[in-house]
Design an enzyme around this catalytic site. Structure first.
Site, PDB file in Angstrom:
ATOM      1  N   LYS A  21     -27.134 -93.689 -17.424  1.00  0.00           N
ATOM      2  CA  LYS A  21     -28.430 -94.521 -16.792  1.00  0.00           C
ATOM      3  C   LYS A  21     -29.084 -94.173 -15.525  1.00  0.00           C
ATOM      4  CE  LYS A  21     -28.102 -98.929 -17.693  1.00  0.00           C
ATOM      5  NZ  LYS A  21     -27.355-100.333 -17.658  1.00  0.00           N
ATOM      6  N   ARG A  90     -26.762-102.507 -11.887  1.00  0.00           N
ATOM      7  CA  ARG A  90     -26.402-102.210 -12.928  1.00  0.00           C
ATOM      8  C   ARG A  90     -25.598-101.265 -13.233  1.00  0.00           C
ATOM      9  NH1 ARG A  90     -32.318-100.148 -14.626  1.00  0.00           N
ATOM     10  NH2 ARG A  90     -31.692-100.722 -16.790  1.00  0.00           N
ATOM     11  N   GLY A  99     -23.694-103.378 -24.061  1.00  0.00           N
ATOM     12  CA  GLY A  99     -23.144-104.585 -23.948  1.00  0.00           C
ATOM     13  C   GLY A  99     -21.890-104.810 -23.390  1.00  0.00           C
ATOM     14  N   MET A 101     -21.016-103.437 -20.255  1.00  0.00           N
ATOM     15  CA  MET A 101     -20.493-103.726 -18.432  1.00  0.00           C
ATOM     16  C   MET A 101     -21.695-104.533 -18.527  1.00  0.00           C
ATOM     17  SD  MET A 101     -18.282-101.355 -18.484  1.00  0.00           S
ATOM     18  CE  MET A 101     -18.404-101.123 -16.757  1.00  0.00           C
ATOM     19  N   ARG A 334     -33.171 -93.282 -22.463  1.00  0.00           N
ATOM     20  CA  ARG A 334     -32.073 -92.308 -22.744  1.00  0.00           C
ATOM     21  C   ARG A 334     -32.250 -91.821 -24.339  1.00  0.00           C
ATOM     22  NH1 ARG A 334     -28.278 -97.444 -23.576  1.00  0.00           N
ATOM     23  NH2 ARG A 334     -29.577 -98.337 -25.280  1.00  0.00           N
ATOM     24  N   HIS A 450     -28.337-106.940 -29.634  1.00  0.00           N
ATOM     25  CA  HIS A 450     -27.093-106.469 -29.549  1.00  0.00           C
ATOM     26  C   HIS A 450     -26.258-106.252 -30.911  1.00  0.00           C
ATOM     27  CE1 HIS A 450     -22.838-107.303 -29.169  1.00  0.00           C
ATOM     28  NE2 HIS A 450     -22.765-106.734 -28.032  1.00  0.00           N
ATOM     29  N   ARG A 579      -2.195 -76.459 -55.573  1.00  0.00           N
ATOM     30  CA  ARG A 579      -0.741 -77.046 -55.476  1.00  0.00           C
ATOM     31  C   ARG A 579      -0.570 -76.932 -57.150  1.00  0.00           C
ATOM     32  NH1 ARG A 579      -3.675 -80.786 -52.492  1.00  0.00           N
ATOM     33  NH2 ARG A 579      -2.943 -81.206 -50.498  1.00  0.00           N
ATOM     34  N   GLU A 769       3.625 -73.279 -41.661  1.00  0.00           N
ATOM     35  CA  GLU A 769       3.778 -74.802 -41.415  1.00  0.00           C
ATOM     36  C   GLU A 769       5.195 -75.110 -40.744  1.00  0.00           C
ATOM     37  OE1 GLU A 769       3.776 -76.594 -45.417  1.00  0.00           O
ATOM     38  OE2 GLU A 769       4.619 -75.010 -46.255  1.00  0.00           O
ATOM     39  N   SER A 788      -1.932 -68.893 -44.229  1.00  0.00           N
ATOM     40  CA  SER A 788      -2.662 -70.207 -44.498  1.00  0.00           C
ATOM     41  C   SER A 788      -1.895 -71.371 -43.498  1.00  0.00           C
ATOM     42  CB  SER A 788      -2.825 -70.571 -45.881  1.00  0.00           C
ATOM     43  OG  SER A 788      -3.539 -71.709 -45.927  1.00  0.00           O
ATOM     44  N   GLY A 790      -0.592 -74.578 -42.751  1.00  0.00           N
ATOM     45  CA  GLY A 790      -0.419 -75.861 -43.219  1.00  0.00           C
ATOM     46  C   GLY A 790      -0.325 -76.957 -42.141  1.00  0.00           C
ATOM     47  N   THR A 791      -1.387 -77.468 -41.783  1.00  0.00           N
ATOM     48  CA  THR A 791      -1.496 -78.054 -40.467  1.00  0.00           C
ATOM     49  C   THR A 791      -0.712 -79.296 -40.649  1.00  0.00           C
ATOM     50  OG1 THR A 791      -3.412 -78.709 -40.747  1.00  0.00           O
ATOM     51  CG2 THR A 791      -2.889 -76.986 -39.117  1.00  0.00           C
ATOM     52  N   ASN A 792      -0.669 -79.888 -41.839  1.00  0.00           N
ATOM     53  CA  ASN A 792      -0.009 -81.319 -41.986  1.00  0.00           C
ATOM     54  C   ASN A 792       1.679 -81.274 -41.569  1.00  0.00           C
ATOM     55  OD1 ASN A 792      -2.330 -82.062 -42.927  1.00  0.00           O
ATOM     56  ND2 ASN A 792      -1.634 -82.212 -45.128  1.00  0.00           N
ATOM     57  N   ASP A 793       2.281 -80.202 -42.039  1.00  0.00           N
ATOM     58  CA  ASP A 793       3.813 -80.087 -41.947  1.00  0.00           C
ATOM     59  C   ASP A 793       3.916 -79.585 -40.522  1.00  0.00           C
ATOM     60  OD1 ASP A 793       5.787 -80.942 -43.601  1.00  0.00           O
ATOM     61  OD2 ASP A 793       4.777 -79.828 -45.248  1.00  0.00           O
ATOM     62  N   CYS A 856      -5.216 -74.880 -44.496  1.00  0.00           N
ATOM     63  CA  CYS A 856      -5.005 -75.784 -45.766  1.00  0.00           C
ATOM     64  C   CYS A 856      -4.924 -77.198 -45.598  1.00  0.00           C
ATOM     65  CB  CYS A 856      -4.664 -75.101 -46.927  1.00  0.00           C
ATOM     66  SG  CYS A 856      -2.870 -74.964 -46.687  1.00  0.00           S
ATOM     67  N   TYR A 876     -11.279 -68.845 -42.724  1.00  0.00           N
ATOM     68  CA  TYR A 876     -11.630 -69.989 -43.636  1.00  0.00           C
ATOM     69  C   TYR A 876     -10.911 -71.109 -43.131  1.00  0.00           C
ATOM     70  CZ  TYR A 876      -7.743 -69.181 -46.678  1.00  0.00           C
ATOM     71  OH  TYR A 876      -6.520 -69.262 -47.304  1.00  0.00           O
TER      72      TYR A 876
HETATM   73  P1  ADP Z   1     -27.618-102.995 -20.268  1.00  0.00           P
HETATM   74  O1  ADP Z   1     -26.929-101.517 -19.968  1.00  0.00           O
HETATM   75  O2  ADP Z   1     -27.162-103.887 -20.973  1.00  0.00           O
HETATM   76  O3  ADP Z   1     -29.055-102.381 -21.001  1.00  0.00           O
HETATM   77  P2  ADP Z   1     -29.242-102.930 -17.872  1.00  0.00           P
HETATM   78  O4  ADP Z   1     -28.790-102.400 -16.754  1.00  0.00           O
HETATM   79  O5  ADP Z   1     -30.400-101.895 -18.434  1.00  0.00           O
HETATM   80  O6  ADP Z   1     -28.189-103.474 -19.008  1.00  0.00           O
HETATM   81  O7  ADP Z   1     -30.017-104.270 -17.592  1.00  0.00           O
HETATM   82  C1  ADP Z   1     -30.096-105.329 -18.164  1.00  0.00           C
HETATM   83  C2  ADP Z   1     -31.633-105.871 -18.410  1.00  0.00           C
HETATM   84  O8  ADP Z   1     -32.205-106.022 -16.860  1.00  0.00           O
HETATM   85  C3  ADP Z   1     -32.602-104.819 -19.046  1.00  0.00           C
HETATM   86  O9  ADP Z   1     -33.451-105.382 -19.747  1.00  0.00           O
HETATM   87  C4  ADP Z   1     -33.186-104.281 -17.759  1.00  0.00           C
HETATM   88  O10 ADP Z   1     -34.467-103.826 -17.907  1.00  0.00           O
HETATM   89  C5  ADP Z   1     -33.400-105.361 -16.768  1.00  0.00           C
HETATM   90  N1  ADP Z   1     -33.475-104.685 -15.395  1.00  0.00           N
HETATM   91  C6  ADP Z   1     -32.528-104.103 -14.843  1.00  0.00           C
HETATM   92  N2  ADP Z   1     -32.737-103.800 -13.521  1.00  0.00           N
HETATM   93  C7  ADP Z   1     -34.085-104.213 -13.321  1.00  0.00           C
HETATM   94  C8  ADP Z   1     -34.865-104.309 -12.197  1.00  0.00           C
HETATM   95  N3  ADP Z   1     -34.732-103.707 -11.165  1.00  0.00           N
HETATM   96  N4  ADP Z   1     -36.034-105.009 -12.293  1.00  0.00           N
HETATM   97  C9  ADP Z   1     -36.456-105.846 -13.558  1.00  0.00           C
HETATM   98  N5  ADP Z   1     -35.571-105.802 -14.529  1.00  0.00           N
HETATM   99  C10 ADP Z   1     -34.382-105.081 -14.494  1.00  0.00           C
HETATM  100 MG    MG Z   2     -30.529-101.475 -20.506  1.00  0.00          MG
HETATM  101 MG    MG Z   3     -26.004-105.717 -20.737  1.00  0.00          MG
END
Ligand code: ADP
Ligand code: MG
Ligand code: MG
Length: 896
Positions: A21, A90, A99, A101, A334, A450, A579, A769, A788, A790-793, A856, A876
């Site tokens: 991020k 964040r 979801g 962190m 991303r 999510h 075999r 092997e 050849s 024989g990576t299992n054995d 193999c 191969y």
């Molecule tokens: P996640 O990794 O779960 O997507 P984010 O860090 O992206 O978490 O943040 C969760 C939400 O909060 C996102 O929808 C993001 O757009 C919003 N958000 C984060 N920072 C800001 C900010 N500085 N201003 C407005 N919205 C924010």
């Molecule tokens: Mg986000």
């Molecule tokens: Mg989140």
């Protein structure tokens, strides 16, 4: 160390240090896109924190400097009474962990600054809404208070006021709610909600660091094979507000459809909302087309930014944005996750748009994705009862029993049942259930919810936002009109079409499999729709390109003419392992028994003579199927007792016969057989009399097989064929063993050549092997024309692990405790087993420069292992026919 980087200092290549991020926020800043100013605390700071258990002192100082720079830039003070600066905290690790962190928004608000925010924004409702969100998120993530306490209070407030939407609550309602929330904080944590902005900031940073090690995060990392010691970065971003009335809002979008790959405009937008409202499915979202009508200027600017990003990353990007009173802000981007089919389509689309080369297209797809496309799909011709249609979020055809909570999903799956997890929407607590389920179904949320994001990441079939479903988690059922689906009822969900069916639906093979089996033209003709045609063409182009660039040849493990045929059709260039043991089963078992029981040479020879024509016929058929291609035949490997009856059963049978006083030929034979079984009983059969040892100890056994190979090759030559038979000696540990077998083989080959009047060239090689074979590879190469692996054995004997026993016994514990990150039987252990392979490759080649080297074991079809075998310079890989296309693709990827 420098622990803090302003967004203007970083770039997209610093993911290790700044997390995904942070690196991408910096990149967008560099591109001149509208990113709210902020800074990133490095993963190194997180690692230092994990090592010491406290924030490094230097970090505190650097954070102060960075906050002051931010304040100066924006002309506002963090938590000031007048026009306060607010920030979000964040998390952001190197690999995206949806979801996992937590994020805290609106840091800097307190009893005083909330007044300032109200005055400055001229919107009192907004100020109190922001404050209650801060306490709610802070309470949940930083102070570890059950989120239900807050959402329950919010619901209660709405009930009391008689409204349904959050947005209908007034400023006064929200002020009162803030009071409740603060009380909840006090009751649950025993402390007041911290009023000091810097204290809020430090606590939030610490909480993000701590969240790296939650059970959920660890579970996700284990599954995705992400190392536990990377740590997370923390991003501190000045707040922009999507909840400042109807001209504000927040949204997510993709530059292309992440499930089909089609370019266009895909996204969800929610007016007057903040942060995760849009993905949490709290209110139903609008489309980007709706945004175009609502706010054409911001929409145009967003389209422009999407184009910029796709050009810059030359790939599908996903984006989070917020509009504050008509001004667009970019909050995240991303390179987006995508389905397997979309990965192939997007890769070739980008080639056609001249944005990437074919080599790059190859790098953008993986063998794992290809294997997903080979799964069967629902039969559209079958009779089926459509319950509802939701959004196709992650492809696949899942059939299972409906369950309505994560715990039941896990419990039932542990009993071996297929379950489909049905929820209104999922949240991070559902992760365990989502992993256990064959499919995930939700009634709310969009393609960016999510459930959708996580399921796509895991490759689990998923349908979301099926609004017709009335999911009742408490009653453990869902209602669709008059129909009721109870817990345990079977449903089927189609993650490519979004359809939900009652009862099981039969499945048919995938179009990609049809392409592999019948070729491009047939597959295109039979394809159900344009999407499928585009997919099949994309797979064909990428796979063809892989074939032209790869250095590794791909062979298959095949024991029967049928397997050999399938292997060839799927692109195998030879058989790396044929075999021979199954050739001694069935009716031929009797002959083997006779061979083992023979007391005199004549008896033994009679049994061998009877086996010869049968074996010769086996080999002739396979050589015919593989005409012109190398066919490596392994001499018999397993211990002979595997061909005899079970010791206990036979003992009982003999004892019963004795008790009843029975006599006769059958009884005598059983008694002899029992003696033989007892004689052959071994404590560790896998380390016992098997492989080359058997060939040396049991007279005539290898000779029979070698003669059968030679005669089969001669027969094919006389038919005008081009047999390329090779003889492989299993389980040799010493070159002396190889010499014994080779001497005998050369004599037989010469005899047969003379008898049949043909010239025979049948290379003889060793299966490597055992560690000793690898360590004495220079000597082994004196008597072997090929190796050849024989990576299992080789894995069993290097680690001292019994493959058949360890998986259930202690591998789970070993994975949990970090001793191994993945089973060495699945992906080659580069450091240990791989080292032996390297040694043998080097020494084998030194002794015999034209030696042919292959592998193999199961590893021959494992993507990561294929890359290793490319690196060490094998000629191969050989794998099961089904994995041949995957190995072709990965061998291509390894070469570019
Ligand atoms: P996640 O990794 O779960 O997507 P984010 O860090 O992206 O978490 O943040 C969760 C939400 O909060 C996102 O929808 C993001 O757009 C919003 N958000 C984060 N920072 C800001 C900010 N500085 N201003 C407005 N919205 C924010
Ligand atoms: Mg986000
Ligand atoms: Mg989140």
């Amino acid at each position: 160390a420098k622990y803090v980087y302003d967004f203007s200092e970083g770039n997209k290549d610093l993911k290790d240090l700044l997390g995904g991020k942070g690196a991408n926020l910096a990149e967008m800043t560099r591109l001149g896109l509208p990113v709210p100013p902020g800074f990133t605390i490095t993963t190194e700071a997180c690692r230092a924190y994990m090592a010491d258990g406290q924030l490094p002192p230097d970090l505190r100082v650097e954070v102060t400097m960075a906050v002051r720079r931010l304040e100066d830039e924006l002309g506002r003070g963090l938590g000031d009474f007048h026009d306060p600066l607010l920030v979000s905290v964040r998390s952001g690790a190197k690999f995206s962990m949806p979801g996992m962190m937590e994020t805290v928004l609106n840091i800097g608000l307190n009893d005083a600054s909330v007044q300032g925010l109200a005055k400055f924004s001229d919107d009192e409702r907004f100020a109190w809404d922001s404050y209650r969100r801060l306490i709610q998120m802070f309470g949940k993530t930083v102070l570890d208070i059950d989120g239900e306490r807050f959402s329950g209070a919010l619901e209660q407030m709405k009930d009391v006021r008689g409204v349904t939407a959050d947005t209908d609550l007034t400023a006064d309602d929200l002020r009162e709610l803030v009071g409740w929330f603060k009380q909840i904080v006090h009751e649950e944590s025993g402390r007041e909600f911290p009023q000091h902005p810097r204290e809020q900031l430090d606590l939030a940073i610490t909480a993000v660091f701590n969240s790296w090690n939650t059970e959920r995060a660890r579970l996700y990392r284990r599954r995705e094979r992400i190392p536990h010691d990377l740590g997370t970065a923390v991003n501190v971003v000045s707040m922009v507000f999507g909840n400042l009335g109807p001209s504000s809002g927040t949204g997510v979008c993709f530059t292309r459809d992440p499930s089909t790959g089609h370019s266009g405009v895909y996204g969800d937008y929610l007016p007057n909302a903040q942060g995760e409202d849009v993905v949490a499915g709290i209110r139903n979202t609008l489309t980007l087309a709706d945004l175009e009508t609502l706010d054409p200027t911001s929409y145009a600017e967003l389209r422009q930014a999407m184009r910029r990003l796709e050009t810059h990353y030359r790939d599908l990007c996903d984006i989070e944005f917020t509009i504050e009173r008509g001004k667009l802000w970019m909050l995240q981007t991303r390179v987006g996750k995508r389905t397997a089919a979309a990965a192939f389509r997007i890769a070739t689309q980008l080639v056609d748009e001249h944005l990437i080369t074919m080599d790059e297209a190859l790098e953008r797809v993986s063998g794992q994705q290809l294997s997903k496309l080979m799964f069967p799909q629902f039969d559209s011709g079958a009779e089926r009862t459509l319950l509802a249609t939701g959004m196709a979020a992650s492809p696949g055809a899942a059939v299972g029993m409906a369950v309505f909570d994560s715990a039941t999903a896990q419990a039932w799956a542990a009993e071996g049942k297929d379950v489909v997890l049905v929820r209104r929407e999922t949240n991070p607590d559902d992760l365990g259930g989502m992993i256990a389920a064959v499919g995930v179904l939700t009634s709310r949320g969009g393609k960016t919810s999510h459930a959708a994001v996580v399921a796509r990441g895991m490759g689990t079939t998923c349908v979301v936002g099926a609004e017709k479903l009335d999911v009742d988690v408490v009653a453990r059922e869902m209602r669709v009109g008059k129909k009721v689906v109870r817990e345990g009822d079977v449903i089927a969900i189609d993650g490519s079409s979004g359809e939900i069916f009652l009862g099981a639906v039969p499945v048919v093979p995938s179009p990609v499999v049809q392409y592999l089996e019948d070729g491009l033209d047939v597959a295109l003709e039979h394809a159900a729709d344009d999407d499928t045609r585009e997919l099949v063409k994309a797979v064909d182009r990428v796979l063809t390109h892989a074939d032209t660039v790869r250095r590794l040849r791909v062979h298959a493990n095949a024991d029967t003419p049928g397997d050999a045929h399938r292997a060839r059709v799927w692109g195998a260039q030879g058989i790396g392992l044929c075999r021979t043991e199954h050739m001694f089963l069935g009716e031929r078992r009797v002959l083997i028994e006779r061979l083992i029981l023979a007391r005199e040479d004549a008896e033994r020879q009679a049994a061998l003579d009877a086996l010869l024509p049968l074996q010769r016929a086996d080999f002739t058929e396979i050589l015919r199927e593989m005409d012109g291609r190398p066919t490596t035949i392994r001499l018999i490997d397993p211990p002979l007792h595997e061909f005899l009856p079970d010791l206990t059963e036979l003992s009982v049978k003999v004892a019963l016969a004795a008790e009843r006083g029975e006599t006769g030929e059958v009884v005598d034979r059983d008694r002899d057989l029992l003696a033989a079984v007892q004689r052959m009983h071994e404590a560790n059969p896998m380390l016992g009399l098997r492989g080359v040892r058997l060939g040396i100890v049991v007279p005539g056994l290898f000779a029979l097989q070698i003669r059968a190979v030679a005669e089969a090759a001669a027969a094919r030559l006389k038919e005008g064929g081009r047999p390329h038979a090779e003889i492989m000696v299993p389980l040799a540990a010493s070159v002396m063993e190889l010499h014994l077998v080779r001497d005998e083989a050369e004599r037989i080959l010469a005899d047969v050549a003379a008898e049949q009047g043909v010239e025979l060239h049948v290379p003889i090689g060793a299966m490597i092997e055992l560690p000793r074979a690898a360590l004495t590879a220079d000597r082994m190469a004196q008597a072997a024309e090929f190796f050849s692996f024989g990576t299992n054995d080789l894995t069993q004997t290097t680690w001292g692990f019994s493959r058949d026993d360890v998986e259930g016994a202690f591998f789970t514990e070993y994975t949990e405790r970090g001793v191994i990150s993945v089973s060495p039987f699945e992906t080659i252990d580069r450091r240990g087993v791989g080292r032996l392979v390297r040694i043998a490759v080097e020494e084998g080649r030194r002794e015999r420069p034209d030696i042919v080297l292959g592998v193999c074991g199961e590893h021959g079809g494992d993507p990561e292992s294929v890359h290793f075998f490319h690196e060490v310079g094998l000629d191969y890989v050989s794998c099961s026919p089904f994995r041949v296309p995957i190995a072709r693709l990965e061998a291509g990827r390894a070469a570019v």
